[in-house]
Design an enzyme around this catalytic site. Structure first.
Site, PDB file in Angstrom:
ATOM      1  N   ARG A  58      -2.059  -4.535   8.015  1.00 54.70           N
ATOM      2  CA  ARG A  58      -2.785  -3.915   9.128  1.00 54.70           C
ATOM      3  C   ARG A  58      -3.077  -2.440   8.884  1.00 54.70           C
ATOM      4  O   ARG A  58      -4.208  -1.984   9.052  1.00 54.70           O
ATOM      5  CB  ARG A  58      -1.995  -4.069  10.428  1.00 54.70           C
ATOM      6  CG  ARG A  58      -1.974  -5.468  10.979  1.00 54.70           C
ATOM      7  CD  ARG A  58      -0.867  -5.603  12.031  1.00 54.70           C
ATOM      8  NE  ARG A  58      -0.799  -6.957  12.554  1.00 54.70           N
ATOM      9  CZ  ARG A  58      -0.262  -7.980  11.901  1.00 54.70           C
ATOM     10  NH1 ARG A  58       0.246  -7.788  10.702  1.00 54.70           N
ATOM     11  NH2 ARG A  58      -0.245  -9.182  12.434  1.00 54.70           N
ATOM     12  N   THR A  59      -2.053  -1.692   8.512  1.00 51.14           N
ATOM     13  CA  THR A  59      -2.230  -0.249   8.371  1.00 51.14           C
ATOM     14  C   THR A  59      -3.179   0.087   7.226  1.00 51.14           C
ATOM     15  O   THR A  59      -4.058   0.945   7.359  1.00 51.14           O
ATOM     16  CB  THR A  59      -0.875   0.448   8.163  1.00 51.14           C
ATOM     17  OG1 THR A  59       0.011   0.095   9.237  1.00 51.14           O
ATOM     18  CG2 THR A  59      -1.033   1.958   8.146  1.00 51.14           C
ATOM     19  N   LYS A  86       7.257   1.783 -12.914  1.00 51.14           N
ATOM     20  CA  LYS A  86       7.572   1.947 -14.336  1.00 51.14           C
ATOM     21  C   LYS A  86       8.559   3.088 -14.574  1.00 51.14           C
ATOM     22  O   LYS A  86       8.820   3.460 -15.712  1.00 51.14           O
ATOM     23  CB  LYS A  86       6.286   2.201 -15.118  1.00 51.14           C
ATOM     24  CG  LYS A  86       5.228   1.125 -14.932  1.00 51.14           C
ATOM     25  CD  LYS A  86       3.905   1.529 -15.572  1.00 51.14           C
ATOM     26  CE  LYS A  86       2.822   0.501 -15.282  1.00 51.14           C
ATOM     27  NZ  LYS A  86       1.499   0.920 -15.824  1.00 51.14           N
ATOM     28  N   ARG A 108       2.065   5.617   2.415  1.00 48.01           N
ATOM     29  CA  ARG A 108       3.092   4.764   3.006  1.00 48.01           C
ATOM     30  C   ARG A 108       4.188   4.599   1.958  1.00 48.01           C
ATOM     31  O   ARG A 108       3.909   4.307   0.791  1.00 48.01           O
ATOM     32  CB  ARG A 108       2.504   3.409   3.396  1.00 48.01           C
ATOM     33  CG  ARG A 108       3.460   2.485   4.164  1.00 48.01           C
ATOM     34  CD  ARG A 108       2.753   1.174   4.441  1.00 48.01           C
ATOM     35  NE  ARG A 108       3.513   0.250   5.249  1.00 48.01           N
ATOM     36  CZ  ARG A 108       3.378   0.110   6.569  1.00 48.01           C
ATOM     37  NH1 ARG A 108       2.519   0.879   7.222  1.00 48.01           N
ATOM     38  NH2 ARG A 108       4.077  -0.769   7.233  1.00 48.01           N
ATOM     39  N   HIS A 136       5.967   6.777  11.963  1.00 48.55           N
ATOM     40  CA  HIS A 136       4.675   6.116  11.741  1.00 48.55           C
ATOM     41  C   HIS A 136       3.730   6.717  12.795  1.00 48.55           C
ATOM     42  O   HIS A 136       3.405   6.085  13.793  1.00 48.55           O
ATOM     43  CB  HIS A 136       4.828   4.611  11.930  1.00 48.55           C
ATOM     44  CG  HIS A 136       3.682   3.797  11.409  1.00 48.55           C
ATOM     45  ND1 HIS A 136       2.464   4.344  11.055  1.00 48.55           N
ATOM     46  CD2 HIS A 136       3.565   2.466  11.184  1.00 48.55           C
ATOM     47  CE1 HIS A 136       1.669   3.387  10.635  1.00 48.55           C
ATOM     48  NE2 HIS A 136       2.303   2.229  10.702  1.00 48.55           N
TER      49      HIS A 136
END
Length: 314
Positions: A58-59, A86, A108, A136
């Site tokens: 969604r975000t 990595k 995020r 958030h």
């Protein structure tokens, strides 16, 4: 005027700054509902990087749609293909992103504070799309906008935030935004899922679900975040639903016109019954998704005004 270069959290914003962002988002709602003519173009020529070190649907989609509707060149960087897998350090990743000369970066990350760490190392505005259990902010803003539009105001509304508050960055941003704007906020859930000393955030704590719902204007359910749990926080999903799941019978404890919200993704039959989630008269869940695009357009617009040479913006 919004004096901040970045939006890494609701914490630190003044009530009038939160209201300013909500007011800016109102403009985009009508545009987004306007059918074919949805592209504004004010971010034309700017590059937006969505750096998602943690999976999202969604975000990520919401920020991508928001950027494209504003005319930005949007590039998505997914966690599964990032160099951090990595062994690259987060600071080295930040330096790399900065060297690409992006105009705005949306981040995020699963670690609390990671977004601020990157923001301190880059030269462009940074938006927090969720960092660990910290914040958030755009979710808090879109939820506040939904409540304001559906209830007429935020001040004086009794908002019950229910469920896994302990692991929820959504809950934290909502508490900060809604209390700043004058709402009476309750947190409701089992003792194992409520943060210690949560009352310091100017909320009322309830472990009895029925008591927490009594007389509420807004009931905001939270997902049970099992991926962040290390141990037995709840006995089982079935028992959790029996004690803390929102059903039509339980919803009767709230006001007759109480608004039902959920940030998604939903665990139907766990924190919320399908009949409640799909109730067109009471549920604002799909409206929350719509408000998310408008809020993110507003934030991208506001934070890039200085880079676009708009007078009076840093």
């Amino acid at each position: 005027m919004f004096p901040h270069r970045d939006l890494t959290g609701i914490a630190g914003l003044q009530p009038h700054e939160i209201t300013f962002l909500l007011d800016e988002a109102e403009h985009w709602i009508a545009l987004n509902r306007g059918g074919a003519s949805k592209h504004d173009g004010r971010l034309a020529g700017l590059t937006q990087i969505n750096a998602f070190f943690e999976n999202s649907t969604r975000t990520l989609l919401s920020f991508e749609i928001a950027g494209k509707r504003l005319g930005a060149d949007v590039v998505n960087m997914h966690a599964a293909t990032s160099s951090t897998k990595k062994g690259e350090t987060l600071i080295d990743t930040a330096v790399t992103l900065n060297a690409m000369r992006a105009d705005v970066i949306v981040i995020r990350h699963d670690a609390s504070g990671a977004v601020q760490l990157i923001a301190d190392k880059v030269d462009c505005p940074v938006l927090n799309a969720g960092d660990g259990q910290h914040e958030h902010p755009t979710q808090g803003l879109l939820d506040a906008l939904t409540i304001r539009r559906r209830r007429g105001s935020i001040a004086g509304q009794v908002v019950a935030i229910c469920g896994d508050v302990l692991h929820s960055r959504v809950a934290r941003s909502n508490i900060l935004a809604l209390t700043a704007l004058g709402a009476d906020v309750r947190v409701v859930g089992p003792p194992t899922l409520l943060p210690p000393a949560i009352e310091r955030m100017n909320v009322t704590r309830h472990t009895d679900f029925d008591a927490g719902l009594a007389g509420a204007d807004v009931v905001m359910m939270l997902r049970l975040q099992r991926e962040r749990m290390a141990g037995g926080f709840v006995p089982s999903p079935r028992e959790y639903h029996a004690l803390y799941g929102l059903t039509p019978e339980r919803l009767k404890r709230a006001k007759p016109d109480a608004l039902v919200m959920h940030p998604g993704p939903m665990n139907r039959g766990v924190e919320i019954a399908s009949s409640v989630a799909d109730d067109l008269n009471r549920s604002a869940i799909t409206e929350q998704v719509e408000m998310g695009v408008a809020v993110r357009m507003a934030c991208l617009d506001v934070l890039t005004r200085g880079r676009r040479g708009i007078e009076g913006w840093a």
